[in-house]
Write an enzyme that holds these catalytic residues in place. Structure first.
Site, mmCIF file in Angstrom:
data_model
loop_
_atom_site.group_PDB
_atom_site.id
_atom_site.type_symbol
_atom_site.label_atom_id
_atom_site.label_comp_id
_atom_site.label_asym_id
_atom_site.label_seq_id
_atom_site.Cartn_x
_atom_site.Cartn_y
_atom_site.Cartn_z
ATOM 1 N N GLY A 1 53.192 130.849 15.254
ATOM 2 C CA GLY A 1 53.176 131.971 16.189
ATOM 3 C C GLY A 1 54.394 132.864 16.108
ATOM 4 N N ILE A 2 54.803 133.377 17.268
ATOM 5 C CA ILE A 2 55.944 134.295 17.334
ATOM 6 C C ILE A 2 57.207 133.617 16.821
ATOM 7 C CG2 ILE A 2 57.457 135.570 18.891
ATOM 8 C CD1 ILE A 2 55.005 136.161 20.626
ATOM 9 N N ASP B 1 61.748 118.347 22.715
ATOM 10 C CA ASP B 1 61.032 118.948 23.837
ATOM 11 C C ASP B 1 62.032 119.744 24.664
ATOM 12 O OD1 ASP B 1 59.715 119.530 26.218
ATOM 13 O OD2 ASP B 1 58.815 117.541 26.421
ATOM 14 N N VAL B 2 61.833 121.048 24.776
ATOM 15 C CA VAL B 2 62.815 121.886 25.475
ATOM 16 C C VAL B 2 62.886 121.598 26.966
ATOM 17 C CG1 VAL B 2 62.691 123.763 23.791
ATOM 18 C CG2 VAL B 2 61.185 123.812 25.810
ATOM 19 N N ASN C 1 62.635 130.339 22.295
ATOM 20 C CA ASN C 1 61.311 130.945 22.118
ATOM 21 C C ASN C 1 60.167 130.099 22.662
ATOM 22 O OD1 ASN C 1 59.274 132.750 20.580
ATOM 23 N ND2 ASN C 1 58.856 130.691 19.818
ATOM 24 N N TYR D 1 51.997 131.596 34.969
ATOM 25 C CA TYR D 1 52.687 132.050 33.756
ATOM 26 C C TYR D 1 53.616 133.220 34.079
ATOM 27 C CZ TYR D 1 53.252 134.072 29.072
ATOM 28 O OH TYR D 1 53.766 134.590 27.904
ATOM 29 N N GLY E 1 53.747 141.898 24.484
ATOM 30 C CA GLY E 1 52.497 142.096 25.198
ATOM 31 C C GLY E 1 51.443 141.179 24.626
ATOM 32 N N ILE E 2 50.345 141.753 24.159
ATOM 33 C CA ILE E 2 49.272 140.961 23.554
ATOM 34 C C ILE E 2 49.583 140.799 22.075
ATOM 35 C CG2 ILE E 2 46.812 140.851 23.077
ATOM 36 C CD1 ILE E 2 46.348 142.603 25.510
ATOM 37 N N THR F 1 48.196 135.712 18.212
ATOM 38 C CA THR F 1 48.660 134.349 17.954
ATOM 39 C C THR F 1 47.671 133.355 18.550
ATOM 40 O OG1 THR F 1 49.916 134.255 20.021
ATOM 41 C CG2 THR F 1 51.085 135.067 18.060
#
Length: 257
Positions: free
Chosen positions: A12-13, A60-61, A87, A153, A184-185, A188
């Site tokens: 992903g990002i 694990d953050v 992130n 969220y 935004g959108i 991912t």
């Protein structure tokens, strides 16, 4: 160039950010959950093609012990921690009346507590090093506007925005800047899951919910991870040295602030 840690980097990002920062010449530690170790190592191997040092680490953050260990690993492997990119994050799509306390806690454990732990552990290390640093967090358009069916969220991302502002003021005297990026959108896996859940709630087909939300994007398309990574590249580099406490929208023109 800097020594960078990026959480949630297996896909992903986070993976897009890691790829951009590796191409910028930074050395990296990329981390993700233990269950993502295979994908994480594959990502690290791809990143090594840029020529820099890349180390994969799991953790694990939401765990203070894990975050301390990830910061220590970065220092042990690279020599210092100069840039922290917090992130890692998760999403949830439900009406507020359906959300259980346990589900609320799970979202905030990753998106809120996880960012808090990454921010504070990174700051402790950077203050000890005495050379300043850059701390960068994952917020969202949901840090600027509440959206129905994404209420928990959104509340977690508003928390990131508040932490970013407070941390920037507290640590400025140590030469540490703190900023966040607000996508935004983005095309991912996370947004595929949001689209799926919205579709189930609204009884529409795959892709229809994302299409409806994307209709409000001024630039006429959903974003890619690379769009976000370009902003993070700026925030991680010297051109952003006089910028702190900001949660910057990179959404193609959805939310205006």
């Amino acid at each position: 160039m800097s020594n960078v840690h990026i959480t949630g980097a297996a896909r992903g990002i986070g993976k897009s950010i890691a790829n951009r920062l590796a191409s910028d010449g930074h050395d990296l530690v990329v981390s993700d959950l233990p269950g993502m170790s295979d994908a994480l190592e594959a990502t690290a191997e791809e990143l090594r093609a840029h020529g820099g040092k890349v180390v994969a680490a799991t953790g694990d953050v939401s765990s203070a012990d894990d975050v301390r260990r990830l910061v220590a690993t970065t220092v042990d492997e690279l020599g210092s921690l100069d840039v922290m990119v917090a992130n890692a994050g998760i999403a949830q799509t439900k009406t507020l009346l359906e959300v259980t306390p346990e589900e609320y806690d799970r979202v905030h454990a990753v998106n809120g507590r996880g960012v808090f732990l990454c921010y504070t552990e990174a700051a402790k290390q950077m203050i000890g090093q005495g050379n300043g640093g850059k701390i960068i967090g994952a917020a969202s358009i949901a840090a600027h506007k509440g959206f129905p069916l994404l209420g928990v969220y959104c509340s977690s991302k508003f928390a990131v925005r508040a932490l970013t502002q407070a941390a920037a003021q507290e640590w400025a005297g140590h030469g540490i800047t703190v900023n966040a990026y607000c996508p935004g959108i983005v095309d991912t896996t996370m947004w595929e899951e949001i689209d799926r859940d919205l579709g189930a709630i609204n009884n529409v087909g795959k892709g229809e919910s994302m299409k409806a939300m994307a209709a409000g994007i001024a630039l006429g398309r959903v974003s890619t991870g690379d769009d976000v990574a370009k902003l993070v590249s700026y925030l991680a580099g010297p051109d952003s040295d006089y910028m702190t406490g900001q949660s910057v929208l990179v959404d193609g023109g959805m939310v205006f602030s």
